[in-house]
Design a protein around this motif. Sequence first.
Motif, PDB file in Angstrom:
ATOM      1  N   TYR A  91      70.886  68.887  74.955  1.00 28.03           N
ATOM      2  CA  TYR A  91      70.801  67.435  74.744  1.00 28.03           C
ATOM      3  C   TYR A  91      70.161  66.722  75.930  1.00 28.03           C
ATOM      4  O   TYR A  91      69.485  65.708  75.758  1.00 28.03           O
ATOM      5  N   ALA A  92      70.354  67.266  77.124  1.00 28.65           N
ATOM      6  CA  ALA A  92      69.750  66.637  78.300  1.00 28.65           C
ATOM      7  C   ALA A  92      68.232  66.819  78.302  1.00 28.65           C
ATOM      8  O   ALA A  92      67.513  66.133  79.021  1.00 28.65           O
ATOM      9  N   ALA A  93      67.725  67.755  77.451  1.00 25.03           N
ATOM     10  CA  ALA A  93      66.279  68.031  77.433  1.00 25.03           C
ATOM     11  C   ALA A  93      65.530  67.212  76.388  1.00 25.03           C
ATOM     12  O   ALA A  93      64.321  67.335  76.248  1.00 25.03           O
ATOM     13  N   GLN A  94      66.231  66.347  75.632  1.00 25.79           N
ATOM     14  CA  GLN A  94      65.556  65.553  74.604  1.00 25.79           C
ATOM     15  C   GLN A  94      64.617  64.518  75.261  1.00 25.79           C
ATOM     16  O   GLN A  94      64.907  64.027  76.339  1.00 25.79           O
ATOM     17  N   THR A  95      63.544  64.165  74.574  1.00 31.29           N
ATOM     18  CA  THR A  95      62.623  63.166  75.137  1.00 31.29           C
ATOM     19  C   THR A  95      62.998  61.763  74.652  1.00 31.29           C
ATOM     20  O   THR A  95      63.781  61.606  73.726  1.00 31.29           O
ATOM     21  N   LYS A  96      62.367  60.765  75.269  1.00 33.66           N
ATOM     22  CA  LYS A  96      62.640  59.360  74.897  1.00 33.66           C
ATOM     23  C   LYS A  96      62.163  59.062  73.467  1.00 33.66           C
ATOM     24  O   LYS A  96      62.541  58.076  72.872  1.00 33.66           O
ATOM     25  N   ASP A  97      61.314  59.937  72.926  1.00 34.84           N
ATOM     26  CA  ASP A  97      60.795  59.712  71.570  1.00 34.84           C
ATOM     27  C   ASP A  97      61.754  60.192  70.478  1.00 34.84           C
ATOM     28  O   ASP A  97      61.471  60.074  69.298  1.00 34.84           O
ATOM     29  N   ILE A  98      62.878  60.770  70.908  1.00 32.68           N
ATOM     30  CA  ILE A  98      63.858  61.236  69.919  1.00 32.68           C
ATOM     31  C   ILE A  98      65.002  60.233  69.849  1.00 32.68           C
ATOM     32  O   ILE A  98      65.607  59.883  70.870  1.00 32.68           O
ATOM     33  N   ALA A  99      65.279  59.742  68.639  1.00 31.52           N
ATOM     34  CA  ALA A  99      66.367  58.762  68.446  1.00 31.52           C
ATOM     35  C   ALA A  99      67.666  59.337  69.004  1.00 31.52           C
ATOM     36  O   ALA A  99      67.994  60.500  68.757  1.00 31.52           O
ATOM     37  N   ASN A 100      68.378  58.522  69.761  1.00 34.08           N
ATOM     38  CA  ASN A 100      69.567  59.013  70.463  1.00 34.08           C
ATOM     39  C   ASN A 100      70.733  58.043  70.274  1.00 34.08           C
ATOM     40  O   ASN A 100      71.309  57.565  71.228  1.00 34.08           O
ATOM     41  N   HIS A 101      71.047  57.722  69.025  1.00 38.92           N
ATOM     42  CA  HIS A 101      72.142  56.786  68.753  1.00 38.92           C
ATOM     43  C   HIS A 101      73.486  57.516  68.715  1.00 38.92           C
ATOM     44  O   HIS A 101      74.516  56.942  69.006  1.00 38.92           O
ATOM     45  N   GLU A 102      73.424  58.771  68.316  1.00 43.00           N
ATOM     46  CA  GLU A 102      74.647  59.578  68.232  1.00 43.00           C
ATOM     47  C   GLU A 102      74.279  61.025  68.500  1.00 43.00           C
ATOM     48  O   GLU A 102      73.135  61.421  68.311  1.00 43.00           O
ATOM     49  N   ILE A 103      75.287  61.798  68.926  1.00 45.38           N
ATOM     50  CA  ILE A 103      75.110  63.252  69.013  1.00 45.38           C
ATOM     51  C   ILE A 103      76.015  63.840  67.947  1.00 45.38           C
ATOM     52  O   ILE A 103      77.199  63.520  67.884  1.00 45.38           O
ATOM     53  N   GLN A 104      75.447  64.662  67.089  1.00 46.99           N
ATOM     54  CA  GLN A 104      76.261  65.340  66.074  1.00 46.99           C
ATOM     55  C   GLN A 104      75.832  66.795  66.036  1.00 46.99           C
ATOM     56  O   GLN A 104      74.637  67.087  65.965  1.00 46.99           O
ATOM     57  N   LEU A 105      76.808  67.696  66.074  1.00 45.02           N
ATOM     58  CA  LEU A 105      76.456  69.117  66.030  1.00 45.02           C
ATOM     59  C   LEU A 105      77.569  69.927  65.391  1.00 45.02           C
ATOM     60  O   LEU A 105      78.737  69.517  65.417  1.00 45.02           O
TER      61      LEU A 105
END
Length: 848
Positions: free
Chosen positions: A566-580
Motif C-alpha cells: 500500500y505504501a507503493a501506490q501512486t498518487k494516481d490511484i484512488a485512496n479513499h479506503e483500503i480493503q483487502l
Amino acid sequence: MSQTERLKEFKKSVNNKFNVYNSLFLNLPYQNTENVGILIPLLVHQCQEGLKNGKNPQDILEEFFENFASLDTEKARIDFMFRIIQYVERQVVLFDSVEDAAFPKMHEHSLSLSIKDYFQLVDKNKSWDKVADKLSNFSARIVLTAHPTQFYTPAVLDIIDELRSLILEDRIDDIDIALQQLGLTSLINLKKPTPLDEAKNIIYTLRNVYYDAVGSLYSYIKENIKDDKFENHKIMQLGFWPGGDRDGNPYVTAKITKEVADELRVNLMKCYYNDLKVLQKKLTFKELDAHIKELRESLYIAMFDTRKHVGYENIIKPLEAIRELLVDKYHSLYLKDLDNLIDKVKIFKTHFAILDIRQDHSQHTKTVEAILKKNKIIDKSLDELTTAKLRDVLLKEELSVSVKDYDDPIVKDTIRNISQLRGIQRKNGVESCDRYIISNSEDMFSVLFVYGLFRWCGWDDDKITFDIVPLFETMKGMETSEATMEALFKIPQYRAHLERRGNKHTIMLGFSDGTKDGGYVKANWSIFKTKENLSKICKKNDVKAIFFDGRGGPPARGGGKTHRFYAAQTKDIANHEIQLTIQGQTITSTYGTKEQFMHNSEQLLTAGLSNNIFGKENVISKESRKLLEELSELSFEKYDALKHHDKFMPYLEDMSTLKYYTKANIGSRPGKRGNKKKLELSDLRAISFVGSWSQLKQNVPGYFGIGTAIQTMKEEGKLRDLKKLYKEVPLFRALMLNSMMSLSKCYFELTSYMKDNEEYGEFWNILHEEYLLSKKMLLMISGSKILMENEAVSRESIKIRENIVLPLLVIQQNALQKIGQKSEFIELYEKIVTRSLYGNINASRNSA
C-alpha cells in the motif's frame, strides 16, 4: 532499533525458548511413540545431509530405518512415518505459540510507524487539519475469507492461546501439561468441514480476538488524535466471506448464508452481554439498574433465539441514557469503560462483520438465461438478443420469478438467495450484508445481470441497498475493465442506483487468478495500471473509486508484505479506503492475537494515510514505466511458455500433491471448477495450484520468468537502469522483495532426484534453471548478498520452520515415489501424502 537488536531479541525470545520447550515436547511419552520424539533431531540431520549430498528421499529414509530406527518391515516403517508427521505438525503449533508470545517483545524493537509515531510526525509537519479530515473519512477493511491455507480447529486454537500465555510467564510445569494435551488432541478434520463449520471457525477468532482488538484500536486512535470531536467508527471494519462466497462452492446455499448471518449476530450479542455483565459490577448505582437490567434481558434472549433480534437503536439508546445519568449524577465514574462499550456497539452494530455475497459471472448467465427462456423472451440462448436489447430487458423488463419454476440447483439457489437478502438486512441491519461480488467479470453484463436479478427477485429499482462489485481477475478482465466501467456509467438507471449508493463504486481486483493466469510481475503490474486507469474514469464521472484487493497470503497468490504494497501506490490511484482479503495463515499469523491485530491494522492505516498527507507521493516516470512494461512482458513470455509446456499439467498431477488437496478435508469447496475429465489450468483453484508448488518447495508462481526477463534486459545494456528502478520505485522494489521471499522458501534439493526422471527430468531442469537465474539476477539488481538481506528476523523464522517440516517433506516425497512405483501399500502412502499437507501448510504462515 537495528536489525541486529531485533535478531538478538528473536534468538532470545523465540529460538532459545522454542529449543527448550521442543526438547520437553520431544521427550513426552505418547502411546506407541516412545522413541519417535528422540529420533526426530537425528532424522532432521539425516535429511539435511542427505539432500545436500544429492540423495534421493527414498534412499535417505531407507538408510535411516536401517541404521537408526531398526524397523525391518514396510508396514512398521509406514506406522513410524505417520507418528513422525503427528510430532512435526505439533512442533509447528509449538513454534507458532512461542513466536506469537514473543510478538510484544519483538515489537519494542520495531522500526515501523505506529499511530502514535504517525501523529507526532503530523505534529512536526503542522498538518493536523489535513490529517483530522482524512481520518474522519478514511477506512480500512480486512475481509476474512474461508480459503483454507491454515486450518487449526477451535480446540487447537484454544491450546495455542493457552500456550502463548504460559510461555509469556515461563510456567514450565503448566507448559508440560499443555504440550501433553496438544499431543493427544487431533489436529485434523475427520470429515470435510461444511461452509457453516468454516464460518464458525473464523467467528471464533472474531469473538476471541477481533472484538476486543478493534475496540482497543479505536480507543487508542481516539486518545492519540488531537481532535475532541473525532468520531469515525468505520475507520477499521471487518468483512466476512464464509457462508456468502459461493464461487465454485455448491455447498454454500441460501440456507447457509442465512445461518451464517444469524451466527454472526448471535455471537456479537454474546460479546455485548459479557461486556455489560462486567460493567454492571462497576455501575452499581440505583438509577442505572432498570436500564442495565432491561438491556441485559433483551441481549440474553437474542443470544439464544435466532428468531428474536435486538435492533441497533434498542442497544445504543439505553447505553446513551446510562451515559447521561452517569455524567449528571454519578461523577462520570467508570465513564471510560462505558464509552468503550458504546464505541464497540457503534463499530459492530448488530452485524459484527459485513457478510459479502460472491458468485461467478457464468452462474448468473445461466440464471438469467433460464429466466428469459421461461418468460419466452428467448428460445435457447442469450446470443439471440443484441447487446442493446439484452441491456433493455435487464433494466426495464418487469418479470417476477419463483424458485418453484426452475429445476437447476444453481438457478434455484441464486433466486432464493437474492430474494432472502432483505431478510438478512432486516435482522442484522442494512450494512450487515450490502455487497454482491461477481468473479470473472469481463464486460458490463457481469454487473447488469446481477442488477436485473435483484429487480426480478422482488427488489424495487430505488430500493436495491446493495453495491454490485465487479471482480476483474483475469488478464482479459483487466484489459476490458475501463470499457466495462465506462459503459456502466453511461446507463441512466445504473447512474441513479450509484447516486442512491453515495456515488461510490467498489471495484475488486483479484491477485490469485491473475498470478496463475499472467505470472507474477505481469499480474501485479497489470493490476497497478488498471487501478490508475479506473481511478481516472471514476473521477471523470464524479464517482469515488473504492478498490478492494483480493490479496492472498504468499506472494504467489498476490500477497506479500501488505504495508509495503500500500505504501507503493501512486498518487494516481484512488485512496479513499483500503480493503483487502485475508485468509488462512494471514488470519493467524498477521492478525492472530490482539497485539498483532493492532500493530498490523496500524500499519495498514499509516500506509494508507501517508500517501496523502506528507506529500511524498510516489510518481513513476515514463522511462520507469517503459522498463516495467518490458520486464513484465518478458517475464510473461517465459511464464506463458512454461504454462503451455506439454508437461506442465501432467507434472503437477503426477509429481506434486495437487490431487491430494481435495482428500485432505481442509475446506468445504471442491478442489477445481467444473467436472471435466482432463484437468485444465483454468479449472484449478489458486489455493491448490500455489499450494502444490509450495509443497514441492519450488514456489514457481512467485518468481518464474523474472530471472530471464532481467537477464535479457541486462544483455540489452539496461542493468544500471534496473538497479535505479529498484532503488527509486517502491512498487518495483516491493514486487522484487516479494519474489525474493518466494525464492528463499524454495529448496530444489528436495526434488533433485526428479532430474533423472525419464518423463519429467527436462521439465524439472527448466524450473531449476529459472530458480537459479532469478536468484542471481535479483541479488544483482538489489545489491544484496543474500535473499531477504534486510529481513533477518523473517529469514530466521523461515529457516527454523523449514527445518521443522523437513522430515515431513522427505516423507511426503518418499510416499509420492512409492505411489509412482505402485507399492502394495499404495493406499497408506496416499494417506501419508494427504496427512503431510497439514504441517507444511501451517508452517508457511509467515508468507505474507
